[in-house]
Design a protein around this motif. Structure first.
Motif, PDB file in Angstrom:
ATOM      1  N   VAL A  81       0.858  -1.188   0.000  1.00  0.00           N
ATOM      2  CA  VAL A  81       0.000   0.000   0.000  1.00  0.00           C
ATOM      3  C   VAL A  81       0.887   1.229   0.000  1.00  0.00           C
ATOM      4  O   VAL A  81       2.093   1.152   0.249  1.00  0.00           O
ATOM      5  CB  VAL A  81      -0.945   0.022   1.224  1.00  0.00           C
ATOM      6  CG1 VAL A  81      -1.837  -1.199   1.239  1.00  0.00           C
ATOM      7  CG2 VAL A  81      -0.151   0.124   2.521  1.00  0.00           C
ATOM      8  N   LYS A  82       0.298   2.375  -0.258  1.00  0.00           N
ATOM      9  CA  LYS A  82       1.065   3.614  -0.271  1.00  0.00           C
ATOM     10  C   LYS A  82       0.286   4.708   0.443  1.00  0.00           C
ATOM     11  O   LYS A  82      -0.922   4.598   0.683  1.00  0.00           O
ATOM     12  CB  LYS A  82       1.389   4.026  -1.693  1.00  0.00           C
ATOM     13  CG  LYS A  82       0.201   4.233  -2.602  1.00  0.00           C
ATOM     14  CD  LYS A  82       0.658   4.552  -4.014  1.00  0.00           C
ATOM     15  CE  LYS A  82      -0.516   4.766  -4.970  1.00  0.00           C
ATOM     16  NZ  LYS A  82      -1.325   3.548  -5.156  1.00  0.00           N
ATOM     17  N   VAL A  83       1.026   5.765   0.798  1.00  0.00           N
ATOM     18  CA  VAL A  83       0.414   6.911   1.478  1.00  0.00           C
ATOM     19  C   VAL A  83      -0.707   7.474   0.607  1.00  0.00           C
ATOM     20  O   VAL A  83      -0.546   7.645  -0.604  1.00  0.00           O
ATOM     21  CB  VAL A  83       1.475   7.982   1.776  1.00  0.00           C
ATOM     22  CG1 VAL A  83       0.814   9.252   2.308  1.00  0.00           C
ATOM     23  CG2 VAL A  83       2.496   7.458   2.776  1.00  0.00           C
ATOM     24  N   GLY A  84      -1.845   7.746   1.206  1.00  0.00           N
ATOM     25  CA  GLY A  84      -3.015   8.259   0.499  1.00  0.00           C
ATOM     26  C   GLY A  84      -4.035   7.191   0.172  1.00  0.00           C
ATOM     27  O   GLY A  84      -5.159   7.506  -0.231  1.00  0.00           O
ATOM     28  N   LYS A 124      -3.408  14.942   5.465  1.00  0.00           N
ATOM     29  CA  LYS A 124      -3.130  16.221   6.112  1.00  0.00           C
ATOM     30  C   LYS A 124      -2.826  15.990   7.586  1.00  0.00           C
ATOM     31  O   LYS A 124      -3.623  15.389   8.303  1.00  0.00           O
ATOM     32  CB  LYS A 124      -4.335  17.155   5.970  1.00  0.00           C
ATOM     33  CG  LYS A 124      -4.103  18.561   6.491  1.00  0.00           C
ATOM     34  CD  LYS A 124      -5.345  19.431   6.259  1.00  0.00           C
ATOM     35  CE  LYS A 124      -5.131  20.839   6.777  1.00  0.00           C
ATOM     36  NZ  LYS A 124      -6.340  21.685   6.580  1.00  0.00           N
ATOM     37  N   PRO A 125      -1.676  16.459   8.065  1.00  0.00           N
ATOM     38  CA  PRO A 125      -1.337  16.228   9.468  1.00  0.00           C
ATOM     39  C   PRO A 125      -2.172  17.094  10.410  1.00  0.00           C
ATOM     40  O   PRO A 125      -2.587  18.206  10.042  1.00  0.00           O
ATOM     41  CB  PRO A 125       0.141  16.623   9.540  1.00  0.00           C
ATOM     42  CG  PRO A 125       0.315  17.613   8.436  1.00  0.00           C
ATOM     43  CD  PRO A 125      -0.610  17.178   7.339  1.00  0.00           C
ATOM     44  N   LEU A 126      -2.405  16.583  11.592  1.00  0.00           N
ATOM     45  CA  LEU A 126      -2.970  17.392  12.659  1.00  0.00           C
ATOM     46  C   LEU A 126      -1.873  18.284  13.207  1.00  0.00           C
ATOM     47  O   LEU A 126      -0.756  17.819  13.453  1.00  0.00           O
ATOM     48  CB  LEU A 126      -3.507  16.508  13.787  1.00  0.00           C
ATOM     49  CG  LEU A 126      -4.594  15.486  13.448  1.00  0.00           C
ATOM     50  CD1 LEU A 126      -4.979  14.710  14.707  1.00  0.00           C
ATOM     51  CD2 LEU A 126      -5.802  16.168  12.841  1.00  0.00           C
ATOM     52  N   VAL A 127      -2.164  19.541  13.400  1.00  0.00           N
ATOM     53  CA  VAL A 127      -1.180  20.460  13.967  1.00  0.00           C
ATOM     54  C   VAL A 127      -1.387  20.515  15.475  1.00  0.00           C
ATOM     55  O   VAL A 127      -2.480  20.846  15.953  1.00  0.00           O
ATOM     56  CB  VAL A 127      -1.310  21.866  13.355  1.00  0.00           C
ATOM     57  CG1 VAL A 127      -0.317  22.833  14.010  1.00  0.00           C
ATOM     58  CG2 VAL A 127      -1.090  21.805  11.850  1.00  0.00           C
ATOM     59  N   ILE A 128      -0.338  20.153  16.218  1.00  0.00           N
ATOM     60  CA  ILE A 128      -0.430  20.171  17.681  1.00  0.00           C
ATOM     61  C   ILE A 128      -0.688  21.595  18.160  1.00  0.00           C
ATOM     62  O   ILE A 128       0.007  22.530  17.782  1.00  0.00           O
ATOM     63  CB  ILE A 128       0.856  19.626  18.332  1.00  0.00           C
ATOM     64  CG1 ILE A 128       1.151  18.212  17.849  1.00  0.00           C
ATOM     65  CG2 ILE A 128       0.741  19.655  19.854  1.00  0.00           C
ATOM     66  CD1 ILE A 128       0.144  17.185  18.242  1.00  0.00           C
ATOM     67  N   GLY A 129      -1.704  21.731  18.976  1.00  0.00           N
ATOM     68  CA  GLY A 129      -2.072  23.037  19.504  1.00  0.00           C
ATOM     69  C   GLY A 129      -3.051  23.794  18.648  1.00  0.00           C
ATOM     70  O   GLY A 129      -3.580  24.822  19.064  1.00  0.00           O
TER      71      GLY A 129
END
Length: 614
Positions: A81-84, A124-129
């Motif tokens: 598998v691959k990212v996405g 899409k990454p979660l942004v800490i804070g």
């Protein structure tokens, strides 16, 4: 990240119907589906490495305590598998750790029926804070009864108690609630030096406590900085640099939250590359000796296994001459015998100390005498054969031993009428089992060449090590502070010796200094201060708590080296910690400890303000 072979699992205890990723994680440390087969798990592939893939739930719940990320441990899956990709799969929920003192990592093992539902989806990454709350800044775990430094240690384990996560209150719970998630940390600063694998601790752009002037985080009373996280092995197989240092600016870092080697860590997409390097220079101590009783200078330096041919001996000389400014008296620790790390029965250190003295004289013209007592071979701990010990370096043009009478390694020093010491210098209670495999405190009494005739008492200490302590972020709660019971016995012995001097002369000038291997806010030293009647010199001169550090370990700048003084030495006292080593990378370190320098008034009256006295 630990490398594991995919071995046969134990017999499966049961199976479960399809569950979400949040359901697999649950709101505690151990999965409610532990050792069960789950089916038709759906997730977005957010990242991969050579050992597996990371998934994010496509159907998140509304509970902040349940992570929407999950690690699938299977090297074959990483190739298929691959990212996405959004995939579905079956597997066995397992709890893995490589050491009994670590927190378990929940993962999916033995995946089968892997199906790609769709590809090319946005990751899409979660942004800490921003997309999450901020990490808590003071408490690690609800199980830390009495706080992170609570005594007794090890009264509970996360793995057996399995507490409910409260990510808004506890640092370990916060990172556990994001385990397996794909996140970004904005504006990261490095707060440690790298270990041998390039792992470093960092802080992000969220609120922190203990922030010092160099960008590190200092351990404060009851606060060991749970808001930080380790940066671990890059997902792309590259390696983090080994020459970075505390205070380097790293910028934004994106990766997945993981747990291994005793800490929560972010596995970054690729290796770290500092955008701005921190300074490594620190100025010399800002004051000089007055040359008489109005202001003698006293240095304290753990010289880390110093021996005659130590590569770092010339650098110790440079520090003493150009940074400590050749103090009138120096408390040295970790001075090895003449043969250094050879386990050959030699215990004398006269060559080690005379080599140091001769090189200082050559560099500065300043002549030092020295005083020490050789230990019994291999009875004082440290490196086998090294026979580390404390020693005094002193400028005989400023200070002299009062009625010198050198004690032997097993001679028991006593406080005689006067007060005076039976042996000068002499060891305190060296036969007590509290000092087994540990350095014995070295007591001495001095007089100044110019000024008062009042005696000045000193005790040079190097207490038992913390080696064997468990991680602040580990399974054992409160963490094991190895040696705390023995250090308590040791500090009590020294404190009672001091109290005996003060019982005869409440105005006695006494300085106890050295490597205490403990924090001033922890029971051995708070008890020491109360029994001895001495005060931490940091408190006397009002050093900002965030700048009170002499050591860098894991995420914390911390103070293991201290000076404690009697009331008579409060007047006009000056004190500075010289951060010559904590700011360095591994190659730049001279010692693993920072030195400190004080100036003390032994006269009992204030000096006139002249150029010589500042």
């Amino acid at each position: 990240m630990a490398v594991r072979s995919c071995v046969a699992l134990a017999a499966i205890l049961g199976s479960a119907a399809a569950s979400s990723i949040a359901g697999i994680n649950g709101d505690r440390y151990l999965s409610p589906f532990k050792d069960k087969t789950v089916t038709d798990i759906k997730g977005l592939v957010t990242a991969t490495n050579s050992n597996g893939i990371f998934l994010r739930s496509t159907e998140p719940d509304e509970n902040a305590a349940t992570s929407e990320g999950l690690y699938v441990f299977n090297s074959a899956a990483a190739k298929t598998v691959k990212v996405g990709d959004i995939i579905t799969l079956d597997g066995v929920v397992t709890e893995y750790r490589s050491n009994a003192n670590y927190i378990y990592l929940t993962e999916l093992n033995k995946p089968t029926n892997i199906k790609v539902v769709s590809s090319g989806n946005e990751v899409k990454p979660l942004v800490i804070g921003v997309d999450t709350s901020f990490p808590p800044t003071e408490e690690f775990s609800s199980l830390d009864k009495g706080g992170i430094f609570g005594v007794p240690n090890a009264v509970a384990n996360i793995s057996s108690t399995n507490p409910k996560l409260q990510p808004d209150l506890y640092g370990l719970d916060f990172w556990q609630s994001l385990l397996g998630e794909y996140v970004t940390i904005k504006d990261a600063y490095q707060i440690s030096r790298p270990n041998n694998y390039g792992d470093v601790y960092i802080r992000g752009n969220w609120p922190v406590t203990g922030l010092n002037a160099h960008g590190g985080l200092t351990m404060l009373e009851g606060d060991a900085n749970p808001e930080v996280i380790t940066i671990g092995t890059p997902l792309d197989g590259s390696k983090n640099p080994l020459d970075t240092r505390m205070g380097d600016y790293l910028g934004d870092i994106t990766g997945v939250v993981y747990n291994d080697f005793g800490s929560y860590r972010l596995l970054p997409l690729t290796h770290l590359s500092p955008l701005k390097n921190a300074t490594t220079d620190f100025p010399a101590v800002s004051f000089n000796s007055t040359g008489d009783c109005l202001g003698i200078t006293v240095g304290d330096y753990n010289t880390e296994n110093l021996m005659p041919d130590s590569p770092h001996l010339p650098l110790v000389v440079d520090h003493i001459v150009n940074k400590l400014r050749t103090p009138d008296l120096i408390f040295l620790q970790e001075v090895q015998d003449n043969s250094g790390n050879k386990n050959d029965g030699i215990v004398d250190a006269n060559v080690t100390l005379s080599t140091l003295a001769s090189k200082i004289e050559a560099a500065s013209g300043i002549v030092y005498d020295f005083a020490e007592i050789s230990p019994i071979n291999n009875k004082d701990g440290g490196e086998p054969g090294g026979n580390i010990r404390q020693a005094y370096f002193y400028r005989s043009d400023v200070l002299q031993l009062y009625k010198p009478n050198l004690g032997g390694s097993l001679d028991v020093n006593e406080v005689l009428d006067g007060p005076e010491l039976k042996y000068n210098p002499g060891r305190i209670d060296p036969l007590n089992t509290a000092w087994d495999s540990s350095r014995k405190p070295l007591a001495a009494m001095w007089k100044t060449v110019k000024g008062t005739k009042k005696i000045f008492f000193t005790i040079n200490v190097h207490l038992v090590s913390k080696g064997g302590s468990t991680s602040l972020s580990g399974d054992v709660r409160p963490p094991i502070n190895q040696g705390v019971e023995k250090r308590t016995l040791q500090t009590n012995i020294v404190a009672e010796f001091v109290a005996e001097i003060l019982s005869q002369d409440p105005t006695a000038n006494i300085l106890v200094a050295g490597d205490f291997n403990e924090y001033s806010q922890v029971a051995p030293l708070t008890t020491f201060s109360s029994i001895s009647g001495l005060t931490d010199l940091d408190e006397v001169v009002g050093i900002d708590p965030v700048e009170r550090y002499t050591y860098l370990f894991d995420m914390n700048t911390e103070e293991l080296d201290h000076m404690y003084v009697s009331k008579g030495l409060h007047r006009d006292a000056l004190y500075e910690h010289l951060h010559l080593n904590t700011w360095q990378n591994n190659d730049g370190q001279v010692s693993d400890h920072d030195p400190s320098v004080a100036r003390l008034n032994l006269c009992g009256c204030s000096p006139k303000k002249t150029k010589k006295s500042i």
